[in-house]
Design a protein around this motif. Structure first.
Motif, PDB file in Angstrom:
ATOM      1  N   PHE A  98       0.799  -1.222   0.000  1.00 38.43           N
ATOM      2  CA  PHE A  98       0.000   0.000   0.000  1.00 38.43           C
ATOM      3  C   PHE A  98       0.834   1.275   0.000  1.00 38.43           C
ATOM      4  O   PHE A  98       0.295   2.357   0.163  1.00 38.43           O
ATOM      5  CB  PHE A  98      -0.898   0.045   1.247  1.00 38.43           C
ATOM      6  N   ARG A 189      -5.046  -7.250   0.718  1.00 41.75           N
ATOM      7  CA  ARG A 189      -4.263  -7.827  -0.382  1.00 41.75           C
ATOM      8  C   ARG A 189      -2.889  -8.278   0.137  1.00 41.75           C
ATOM      9  O   ARG A 189      -2.297  -9.221  -0.378  1.00 41.75           O
ATOM     10  CB  ARG A 189      -4.159  -6.852  -1.561  1.00 41.75           C
ATOM     11  N   LYS A 192      -3.452 -11.777   1.604  1.00 41.05           N
ATOM     12  CA  LYS A 192      -3.448 -12.818   0.554  1.00 41.05           C
ATOM     13  C   LYS A 192      -1.986 -13.172   0.244  1.00 41.05           C
ATOM     14  O   LYS A 192      -1.619 -14.338   0.113  1.00 41.05           O
ATOM     15  CB  LYS A 192      -4.125 -12.315  -0.734  1.00 41.05           C
ATOM     16  N   GLU A 226     -17.359 -10.446  -2.168  1.00 42.77           N
ATOM     17  CA  GLU A 226     -16.498 -10.463  -3.359  1.00 42.77           C
ATOM     18  C   GLU A 226     -16.347 -11.882  -3.941  1.00 42.77           C
ATOM     19  O   GLU A 226     -16.110 -12.840  -3.213  1.00 42.77           O
ATOM     20  CB  GLU A 226     -15.118  -9.906  -2.988  1.00 42.77           C
ATOM     21  N   ILE A 231     -13.193  -9.743  -8.286  1.00 38.72           N
ATOM     22  CA  ILE A 231     -11.762  -9.471  -8.028  1.00 38.72           C
ATOM     23  C   ILE A 231     -10.973  -9.454  -9.336  1.00 38.72           C
ATOM     24  O   ILE A 231     -10.061  -8.643  -9.509  1.00 38.72           O
ATOM     25  CB  ILE A 231     -11.199 -10.479  -6.986  1.00 38.72           C
ATOM     26  N   PHE A 235      -9.258  -6.060 -10.219  1.00 40.76           N
ATOM     27  CA  PHE A 235      -7.799  -6.185 -10.045  1.00 40.76           C
ATOM     28  C   PHE A 235      -7.271  -7.280 -10.982  1.00 40.76           C
ATOM     29  O   PHE A 235      -6.806  -8.332 -10.525  1.00 40.76           O
ATOM     30  CB  PHE A 235      -7.472  -6.528  -8.585  1.00 40.76           C
ATOM     31  N   TRP A 238      -3.777  -9.010 -10.221  1.00 42.60           N
ATOM     32  CA  TRP A 238      -3.374  -9.640  -8.960  1.00 42.60           C
ATOM     33  C   TRP A 238      -3.064 -11.121  -9.110  1.00 42.60           C
ATOM     34  O   TRP A 238      -2.127 -11.637  -8.524  1.00 42.60           O
ATOM     35  CB  TRP A 238      -4.462  -9.470  -7.891  1.00 42.60           C
ATOM     36  N   TRP A 279     -17.784  -8.160   2.504  1.00 49.32           N
ATOM     37  CA  TRP A 279     -17.091  -8.295   1.205  1.00 49.32           C
ATOM     38  C   TRP A 279     -16.044  -9.415   1.293  1.00 49.32           C
ATOM     39  O   TRP A 279     -15.870 -10.207   0.385  1.00 49.32           O
ATOM     40  CB  TRP A 279     -16.471  -6.948   0.856  1.00 49.32           C
ATOM     41  N   HIS A 331     -13.767  -3.221   7.622  1.00 51.60           N
ATOM     42  CA  HIS A 331     -12.543  -3.751   6.999  1.00 51.60           C
ATOM     43  C   HIS A 331     -11.343  -2.874   7.366  1.00 51.60           C
ATOM     44  O   HIS A 331     -11.166  -1.783   6.814  1.00 51.60           O
ATOM     45  CB  HIS A 331     -12.752  -3.742   5.482  1.00 51.60           C
TER      46      HIS A 331
HETATM   47  C1  GTR Z   1     -10.641  -4.707  -1.964  1.00 53.03           C
HETATM   48  C2  GTR Z   1     -10.583  -6.039  -2.598  1.00 53.03           C
HETATM   49  C3  GTR Z   1     -10.292  -7.072  -1.577  1.00 53.03           C
HETATM   50  C4  GTR Z   1      -9.166  -6.662  -0.657  1.00 53.03           C
HETATM   51  C5  GTR Z   1      -9.054  -5.164  -0.451  1.00 53.03           C
HETATM   52  C6  GTR Z   1      -7.723  -4.597  -0.031  1.00 53.03           C
HETATM   53  O1  GTR Z   1     -11.097  -3.715  -2.762  1.00 53.03           O
HETATM   54  O2  GTR Z   1     -11.800  -6.253  -3.214  1.00 53.03           O
HETATM   55  O3  GTR Z   1     -10.052  -8.312  -2.182  1.00 53.03           O
HETATM   56  O4  GTR Z   1      -7.974  -7.220  -1.007  1.00 53.03           O
HETATM   57  O5  GTR Z   1      -9.355  -4.436  -1.557  1.00 53.03           O
HETATM   58  O6  GTR Z   1      -6.672  -5.126  -0.342  1.00 53.03           O
HETATM   59  O7  GTR Z   1      -7.758  -3.542   0.585  1.00 53.03           O
END
Ligand code: GTR
Length: 364
Positions: A98, A189, A192, A226, A231, A235, A238, A279, A331
């Motif tokens: 990020f 993300r 993951k 989601e 996804i 994205f 990804w 989500w 989230h």
């Molecule tokens: C969202 C995405 C999610 C998650 C998230 C993030 O928009 O749909 O899968 O990974 O972003 O990484 O903040």
């Protein structure tokens, strides 16, 4: 139908020598793409101390990881925070994709909640924030620069995507810390990527996956929120291109995400969700840890039994090898999440007094 975690053989030997390897290959082919071999690459690290005294004695440094091959070179940085009272202590590495994301304005702050460096270092850990989006930008038009170029990755249906690169970049940071115990963590993300990194890299000793949701810890089949269609549309860079073929065809996918968690066994794994994050789907994350527990049982490690239930804001199975919590709220990743993660990490890294004692760590 959920694919069988064990295939034809259920024994420990069949799991270790065949099934796990097959599952990792399926994840490469159908989900994250193939990870190129590291052998023909040169990886160098430079650590430079930054004199930014914040009055608490924590030493901050910048680690540059340089990757070169075929007369091409790329690099990315990691911020390293070390408690001088615990030199050589375990590392908690956060995969941070990020740092170039304008919607996360504080990712350069020392203590943004996704990774509260002060608390982590005070407990004796070295905190490392790997800025993996410098290695592969989180942008569908630009992600094929940097590592993608150096590894000469060619477009194809199972060529790795950004999550594969971020996971791999984290492993290159682990190269530098390979004499330490390592916990790998990530949010969303980044969560993951942390799971994919740990599934492939046996040097990861413990994993924290925070709100990783779709294509992370959450089961794909029957998921709310989601979906693969969402996804891969939002994205497309990804995962590998082939993954998009499973949009609205989830049953055709030869794996589901509990199998990814199973590939981390027997190493300690903590998955967390937040209650309003429909989500990501907290219940499908929980189902995944329950199903993966059968592989932990092969190693006689305590997983989460199928009768277990979620109690908000409380760790399920805090003394086991797979733990889970669902924190009230949206989230995000907060200090309260980290308090629960750290007590799990402390237990497994035997940090019983809240601050590590020097010399008590594994040396590989
Ligand atoms: C969202 C995405 C999610 C998650 C998230 C993030 O928009 O749909 O899968 O990974 O972003 O990484 O903040």
């Amino acid at each position: 139908m959920i694919p069988e975690i064990f295939g034809y053989g259920t024994g420990f030997y069949a799991w270790e020598t065949e099934r796990r390897i097959k599952i990792l290959d399926l994840f490469q082919e159908h989900v994250y793409g193939y990870t190129p071999s590291v052998e023909c690459l040169q990886v160098d690290h430079t650590l430079v101390r930054i004199n930014r005294d914040q009055g608490d004695g924590i030493e901050e440094s910048l680690l540059t990881t340089r990757i070169s091959a075929n007369n091409l070179e790329t690099s990315f940085r990691s911020r390293v925070f070390n408690n001088p009272l615990t030199p050589g202590g375990p590392v908690i590495l956060m995969i941070d994709p990020f740092t170039h994301n304008p919607s996360i304005p504080h990712s350069q702050d020392r203590n943004y909640n996704q990774f509260p460096i002060d608390i982590i270092t005070r407990q004796g850990y070295t905190a490392v924030c790997a800025q993996v989006d410098e290695a592969c930008l989180d942008d569908p038009d630009l992600y094929q620069k940097g590592i993608y170029e150096v590894t000469q990755s060619k477009e194809g249906s199972s060529t790795w995507g950004a999550i594969g690169v971020w996971a791999w970049a984290a492993s290159r940071v682990i190269d530098y810390f390979s004499d330490r115990r390592i916990a790998v963590s990530g949010f969303s993300r980044g969560g993951k990527s942390a799971l994919w990194c740990a599934a492939q890299d046996p040097r990861v000793d413990l994993v924290i996956s925070s709100s990783s949701g779709c294509s992370g810890a959450a089961m794909t089949r029957g998921k709310t929120g989601e979906q693969i269609a969402d996804i891969t549309r939002s994205f497309p860079h990804w995962m590998c291109r082939k993954y998009a073929d499973y949009a609205d065809q989830e049953d055709a996918l030869p794996v589901d995400q509990h199998m990814l968690l199973a590939c981390i066994a027997p190493r300690p794994l903590y998955v967390s969700s937040s209650s309003e994050d429909t989500w990501a789907d907290p219940y499908k994350e929980f189902e995944s840890v329950v199903l993966a527990s059968s592989v932990y049982a092969l190693y006689e490690k305590l997983g989460i039994s199928s009768g277990s239930e979620i109690t908000l804001d409380t760790t399920v199975n805090p003394d086991g090898w797979i733990a889970y919590h669902n924190r009230t709220g949206e989230h995000s990743c907060r200090i309260t999440d980290w308090e629960l993660y750290l007590s799990f990490i402390d237990k497994h890294f035997q940090n019983t007094e809240g601050i590590l004692s020097v010399g008590s760590f594994r040396s590989v």
